[in-house]
Design a protein around this motif. Structure first.
Motif, PDB file in Angstrom:
ATOM      1  N   HIS B 218       0.859  -1.399  -0.106  1.00 32.38           N
ATOM      2  CA  HIS B 218      -0.070  -0.012   0.039  1.00 32.38           C
ATOM      3  C   HIS B 218       1.018   1.290  -0.053  1.00 32.38           C
ATOM      4  CE1 HIS B 218      -3.492  -2.444   2.090  1.00 32.38           C
ATOM      5  NE2 HIS B 218      -3.047  -2.941   1.136  1.00 32.38           N
ATOM      6  N   ARG B 219       1.962   1.132   0.551  1.00 29.89           N
ATOM      7  CA  ARG B 219       2.722   2.560   0.990  1.00 29.89           C
ATOM      8  C   ARG B 219       3.189   3.221  -0.269  1.00 29.89           C
ATOM      9  NH1 ARG B 219       6.950   0.030   3.892  1.00 29.89           N
ATOM     10  NH2 ARG B 219       5.807  -0.182   5.588  1.00 29.89           N
ATOM     11  N   GLN B 222       0.229   5.294  -1.341  1.00 30.88           N
ATOM     12  CA  GLN B 222      -0.136   6.349  -0.523  1.00 30.88           C
ATOM     13  C   GLN B 222       0.907   7.611  -0.777  1.00 30.88           C
ATOM     14  OE1 GLN B 222      -0.655   4.693   3.366  1.00 30.88           O
ATOM     15  NE2 GLN B 222      -2.272   3.539   3.032  1.00 30.88           N
ATOM     16  N   TRP B 284      -3.265  12.155  -0.115  1.00 26.50           N
ATOM     17  CA  TRP B 284      -3.354  10.872   0.899  1.00 26.50           C
ATOM     18  C   TRP B 284      -4.613  10.234   1.031  1.00 26.50           C
ATOM     19  CZ3 TRP B 284      -5.227  10.271   5.853  1.00 26.50           C
ATOM     20  CH2 TRP B 284      -4.506   9.159   6.475  1.00 26.50           C
ATOM     21  N   ALA B 287      -5.769   8.548  -1.862  1.00 25.52           N
ATOM     22  CA  ALA B 287      -5.218   7.168  -2.041  1.00 25.52           C
ATOM     23  C   ALA B 287      -5.548   6.086  -1.048  1.00 25.52           C
ATOM     24  CB  ALA B 287      -3.728   7.416  -1.893  1.00 25.52           C
ATOM     25  N   ARG B 288      -5.595   6.645   0.208  1.00 28.14           N
ATOM     26  CA  ARG B 288      -5.907   5.697   1.487  1.00 28.14           C
ATOM     27  C   ARG B 288      -7.248   5.102   1.263  1.00 28.14           C
ATOM     28  NH1 ARG B 288      -3.551   4.292   6.053  1.00 28.14           N
ATOM     29  NH2 ARG B 288      -5.124   3.298   7.628  1.00 28.14           N
TER      30      ARG B 288
END
Lengths: 220, 297
Positions: B218-219, B222, B284, B287-288
């Motif tokens: 996921h990083r 994000q 963010w 994206a989250r």
């Protein structure tokens, strides 16, 4: 190291891929899982790699019961395994070195050490001079050797391979075989699912024979 | 700890690589985000300037205290002393002779003043309160009215109330617009990340198979959202600053016509930081949400 006990795997459509299969593989052992197409070889591979869970029975790898393993623990188990797939699963938008660096970036190894280890793995499979090449430019045998380099770069104690010589000519298959032999000689446990009988003849290793999901033979 | 930092560094590099790998798409989406963020940001800066302009207008947000005509220096000193004690903000004394002189110099008033036999103007104090809220101004005016020798207190509170209301409506409208456009920005980032996830399906599958955790996978997405939003915010900042620079001169001339020396300005450093920061935060968030939905199950 590996203990498979009374494992059955049934898919939602009703297909029973494995029926009451049990075996154990010791540390440092090299075992072939063989059988005709549809016998359940790849299912065993997928269960041992925690890609799927058994419908019943237990599978213990590295002291962990995979049937009861929580989802968050699976990645950490996989880091201890080296997985080699029939279709290699290479990343074609990255060069050879970057493909091998991927498992090391997952464990967070510092870049300099990661590159050193990746190059050592590539050297082991004879691809060091092709580190900047894109995988698409490699032959089938080279792609499989690249997949092996990626599988061993984290120095796993257990290597699982699913039909690693499928679609390879005999010379390439022989090179792959030699690479596996070298890992076996340094104590790595190998489990290789294959239908290729000529492989087993070249090793005096244990052969687990599957037929229609049942284990019908276990001999050296 | 080294592993932690190197993983974050790798995720940042991966996000930057994904942004630069399709420059045209990146540019187009940054233009969209930039415009979306520039609209409320420009409104925000404009209202700030308007408030500054209004505060700088002569006679606005000032309270004039006119003394009785026959008062002397003693009474004026007493009022001065009370003002010092109350400390309402800036204040100064305008002597009746100075006021007459100023009136004489005012266009068209010279002849009128020349016809006067004596100075009819009183001494006065002008107060510019530090707190310009209408209710504060009115409370001060009421206090000044109760003081001795003060004949009249002048406060254009209607003007002040109108301006305050106008600024409040403006702020509310800009806030509503900002909320709507923030939703649009989150949606843009959500979709961009969705496409990224689809494009990276092979890499995600391989990474999972060789031991990547959800956080590792996921990083980069994000960071991509943060970078995307921050760059969009930067673009918005350039737009607002550019438009402000173009409009500064003609608006300054307009302000001067109203007797204000206020010079309009672009976004302040804190506003600039907020525009970029809000862009990054919304990126963010988009994206989250996208990651949470697309990797669910």
């Amino acid at each position: 190291m590996i203990s498979v006990s009374a494992v059955t795997k049934r898919y939602p459509q009703g297909l029973e891929a494995l029926k009451d299969v049990s075996f154990e593989i010791e540390d440092g052992e090299m075992a072939f899982i063989t059988g005709h197409s549809g016998a359940g070889k790849s299912t065993v591979f997928r269960l041992l790699a925690a890609i799927e869970r058994p419908t019943s029975g237990s599978i213990v790898v590295d002291g962990q019961n995979l049937a009861a393993l929580r989802r968050g623990a699976i990645p950490y188990l996989r880091r201890k395994l080296g997985l080699i797939f029939q279709d290699q699963k290479l990343l074609f938008d990255r060069n050879v070195l970057d493909n091998v660096l991927l498992p090391l970036s997952i464990v967070g190894l510092p870049a300099r050490e990661a590159v050193r280890r990746a190059r050592a793995a590539l050297d082991k499979v004879g691809l060091l001079e092709r580190e900047r090449v894109q995988p698409i430019a490699l032959s089938g045998g080279e792609q499989q050797r690249l997949a092996i380099a990626r599988a061993v770069v984290n120095r796993p104690s257990l290597l699982l391979a699913d039909e690693p010589t499928a679609n390879l000519d005999s010379e390439s298959a022989s090179q792959i075989l030699d690479i596996f032999r070298s890992f076996h000689q340094v104590g790595v446990t190998l489990v290789i699912a294959t239908h290729d009988a000529q492989w087993m003849a070249r090793f005096s290793s244990r052969v687990l024979r599957l037929e229609r999901g049942r284990l019908i033979g276990d001999n050296t | 700890m080294n592993g932690f930092f190197s993983q974050h560094y790798a995720a940042q590099k991966s996000a930057a690589r994904r942004l630069s790998s399709s420059p045209l798409n990146t540019l187009l989406s940054l233009i969209v985000i930039g415009i979306v963020l520039a609209l409320p940001a420009a409104g925000w800066v404009m209202l700030d300037n308007l408030q500054g302009f209004a505060g700088n207008l002569p006679g606005v947000q000032q309270i004039s205290l006119f003394m009785m005509v026959d008062t002397g220096e003693k009474e004026a000193a007493e009022i001065g002393s009370r003002l010092r004690e109350a400390n309402p903000g800036k204040w100064w004394f305008v002597a009746r002779d100075d006021a007459l002189k100023h009136l004489t110099e005012t266009e068209g008033m010279g002849d009128v003043v020349a016809g006067l036999t004596k100075n009819p103007l009183p001494d006065a104090f002008v107060v510019e309160p530090g707190d310009s809220r209408p209710e504060v101004l009115e409370r001060l005016a009421e206090t000044f009215r109760s003081w001795p020798a003060v004949a009249h207190v002048q406060l254009d509170s209607a003007w002040s109330r109108r301006l305050d209301l106008f600024l409040r409506i403006g702020r509310l409208a800009v806030s509503l617009l900002a909320v709507l456009l923030a939703g649009a920005l989150v949606a843009v980032t959500f979709n961009t990340i969705r496409l990224q996830i689809l494009a990276q399906a092979a890499e995600i599958e391989v990474s999972r198979l060789i031991g990547a955790t959800d956080a590792f996978i996921h990083r980069p997405f994000q960071y991509f959202g943060v970078l995307h939003g921050a760059l969009g915010g930067l673009f918005a900042l350039l737009l607002v600053a550019g438009i402000g620079r173009i409009l500064a001169a003609p608006i300054g001339e307009l302000f001067a016509l109203y007797g204000s020396g206020f010079i309009p300005s672009g976004p302040s450093p804190s506003q600039a930081g907020a525009i970029v920061g809000i862009g990054a935060a919304l990126g963010w968030l988009g994206a989250r949400i996208s990651v949470a939905i697309h990797f669910r199950g």
